[in-house]
Scaffold this active site. Sequence first.
Site, PDB file in Angstrom:
ATOM      1  N   PRO A   5       0.454  -0.963  -0.312  1.00  8.98           N
ATOM      2  CA  PRO A   5      -0.334  -0.013  -0.070  1.00  8.98           C
ATOM      3  C   PRO A   5       0.364   0.981  -0.319  1.00  8.98           C
ATOM      4  O   PRO A   5       0.518   1.627   0.708  1.00  8.98           O
ATOM      5  CB  PRO A   5      -0.699   0.242   1.450  1.00  8.98           C
ATOM      6  CG  PRO A   5      -0.137  -0.861   2.187  1.00  8.98           C
ATOM      7  CD  PRO A   5       0.690  -1.642   1.566  1.00  8.98           C
ATOM      8  N   CYS A   6       1.504   2.070  -1.285  1.00 14.88           N
ATOM      9  CA  CYS A   6       2.193   2.737  -1.162  1.00 14.88           C
ATOM     10  C   CYS A   6       1.498   3.655  -0.881  1.00 14.88           C
ATOM     11  O   CYS A   6       1.512   5.398  -1.096  1.00 14.88           O
ATOM     12  CB  CYS A   6       3.372   2.279  -2.700  1.00 14.88           C
ATOM     13  SG  CYS A   6       1.998   2.432  -4.036  1.00 14.88           S
TER      14      CYS A   6
END
Length: 158
Positions: free
Chosen positions: A121-122
């Site tokens: 989850p950047c």
Amino acid sequence: METIYIETPLGIARLEGDDAGIVSVSVLDTINKAPTKVCSESLQKAANQLQEYFDGKRQTFDLRLNPQGTAFQKRVWQALSSIPFGKTISYLELSKILGDVKAIRAVAAANGKNPLWVIVPCHRVIGSDGSLTGYAGGLHRKKWLIDHENPVKQQTLF
């Protein structure tokens, strides 16, 4: 290496992988491919879990991952995976987690090269001032993902 395409609320996603794991998940702005109907078990599992995420039924992923990158990039991606669903942190905080506040630019660059869209989850990394900055998939997608994960929806006062 096998490639499949799936529909998401944010566009067509391309998933690539093999028996060693999922190598890449990316969202495409345009593509003339139809969603894939038949694929390997590992890619089908990834497609199913992504669908559950977008349906609001999944907050974490349980997949064999095999992203390609440097040792430093992999450390950053591992740290990204520890950011809880519905939470955000700044690039500076991420640098501190990795033990080197001076590496903020390198951390941001590695974040930008994350090959596993949504799964790693950047999108949960924001600017220190709370701004939505630097997202390869487009800031409109980053905003959508953060809103999707926000457990408390703001209601209007008027």
